[in-house]
Design a protein around this motif. Structure first.
Motif, short mmCIF file in Angstrom:
data_model
loop_
_atom_site.label_atom_id
_atom_site.label_comp_id
_atom_site.label_asym_id
_atom_site.label_seq_id
_atom_site.Cartn_x
_atom_site.Cartn_y
_atom_site.Cartn_z
N LYS A 204 -9.02 -18.28 19.23
CA LYS A 204 -8.92 -16.87 19.63
C LYS A 204 -7.52 -16.34 19.37
N ILE A 205 -6.50 -17.14 19.69
CA ILE A 205 -5.12 -16.73 19.48
C ILE A 205 -4.86 -16.52 17.98
N VAL A 206 -5.33 -17.45 17.17
CA VAL A 206 -5.14 -17.35 15.72
C VAL A 206 -5.88 -16.13 15.17
N CYS A 207 -7.09 -15.88 15.63
CA CYS A 207 -7.84 -14.70 15.18
C CYS A 207 -7.07 -13.42 15.52
N ASP A 208 -6.51 -13.34 16.72
CA ASP A 208 -5.73 -12.17 17.12
C ASP A 208 -4.50 -11.99 16.22
N LYS A 209 -3.83 -13.09 15.87
CA LYS A 209 -2.67 -13.00 14.99
C LYS A 209 -3.06 -12.54 13.59
N ILE A 210 -4.19 -13.05 13.09
CA ILE A 210 -4.66 -12.65 11.77
C ILE A 210 -5.04 -11.17 11.77
N LEU A 211 -5.78 -10.74 12.79
CA LEU A 211 -6.16 -9.32 12.88
C LEU A 211 -4.93 -8.42 12.94
N ALA A 212 -3.89 -8.85 13.63
CA ALA A 212 -2.67 -8.05 13.74
C ALA A 212 -1.95 -7.92 12.39
N SER A 213 -2.22 -8.83 11.46
CA SER A 213 -1.55 -8.77 10.16
C SER A 213 -2.23 -7.79 9.20
N TYR A 214 -3.44 -7.34 9.54
CA TYR A 214 -4.16 -6.38 8.70
C TYR A 214 -3.76 -4.96 9.06
N LYS A 215 -3.76 -4.10 8.04
CA LYS A 215 -3.55 -2.66 8.27
C LYS A 215 -4.75 -1.96 7.66
N LEU A 216 -5.61 -1.42 8.50
CA LEU A 216 -6.80 -0.72 8.05
C LEU A 216 -6.53 0.77 8.03
N GLN A 217 -7.00 1.42 6.97
CA GLN A 217 -6.81 2.86 6.88
C GLN A 217 -8.01 3.51 6.21
N SER A 218 -8.20 4.79 6.47
CA SER A 218 -9.38 5.47 5.97
C SER A 218 -9.24 5.96 4.53
N ASN A 219 -8.01 6.17 4.06
CA ASN A 219 -7.85 6.64 2.68
C ASN A 219 -7.90 5.46 1.70
N LYS A 220 -8.26 5.77 0.45
CA LYS A 220 -8.43 4.75 -0.57
C LYS A 220 -7.08 4.12 -0.93
N VAL A 221 -7.09 2.80 -1.09
CA VAL A 221 -5.89 2.05 -1.44
C VAL A 221 -6.09 1.47 -2.84
N THR A 222 -5.09 1.58 -3.68
CA THR A 222 -5.18 1.04 -5.03
C THR A 222 -5.08 -0.48 -4.95
N LYS A 223 -6.03 -1.15 -5.64
CA LYS A 223 -6.01 -2.61 -5.66
C LYS A 223 -4.85 -3.10 -6.49
N GLU A 224 -4.24 -4.19 -6.06
CA GLU A 224 -3.15 -4.80 -6.80
C GLU A 224 -3.72 -5.61 -7.95
N LYS A 225 -2.94 -5.73 -9.02
CA LYS A 225 -3.35 -6.58 -10.13
C LYS A 225 -3.25 -8.03 -9.72
N VAL A 226 -4.25 -8.81 -10.09
CA VAL A 226 -4.24 -10.23 -9.76
C VAL A 226 -3.34 -10.97 -10.75
N ILE A 227 -3.45 -10.62 -12.02
CA ILE A 227 -2.60 -11.22 -13.05
C ILE A 227 -1.51 -10.22 -13.38
N LEU A 228 -0.28 -10.57 -13.13
CA LEU A 228 0.83 -9.65 -13.34
C LEU A 228 1.32 -9.62 -14.78
N LYS A 229 1.31 -10.80 -15.44
CA LYS A 229 1.84 -10.86 -16.80
C LYS A 229 1.29 -12.07 -17.50
N LYS A 230 0.93 -11.91 -18.76
CA LYS A 230 0.50 -13.04 -19.58
C LYS A 230 1.66 -13.45 -20.47
N PHE A 231 1.78 -14.74 -20.69
CA PHE A 231 2.85 -15.25 -21.56
C PHE A 231 2.30 -15.73 -22.86
#
Length: 83
Positions: free
Chosen positions: A56-83
């Motif tokens: 329960k303590i760990v779940c509360d800590k994990i939930l506290a690390s999330y920021k939920l919002q109603s507006n659309k958020v741009t997804k981050e790129k998974v692959i930043l650069k190819k070599f």
């Protein structure tokens, strides 16, 4: 996030140092990523733990690390650069 990693250390799903013992019965499944849509009653994930109070303590800590919002958020790129 780093906060999630530190929370999982509390249930021995990660190590503080090389001598720390891992508990292979613990961990988390957190499939939602930045920018994913989450419904009002939808689960963010699952924490696996053999101690209900500590879980329960760990779940509360994990939930506290999330920021939920109603507006659309741009997804981050998974692959930043190819070599």
């Amino acid at each position: 996030s780093q906060a999630i990693g530190y929370a999982l250390i509390d249930i021995n799903a990660g190590r503080k140092n090389l001598e720390s013992k891992l508990n292979y019965a613990t961990g988390a499944y957190l499939p939602k990523k930045i920018g994913d849509k989450i419904g009002r009653e939808e689960k963010l994930g699952t924490v696996y733990c053999d101690n209900k109070d500590m879980g329960k303590i760990v779940c509360d800590k994990i939930l506290a690390s999330y920021k939920l919002q109603s507006n659309k958020v741009t997804k981050e790129k998974v692959i930043l650069k190819k070599f």
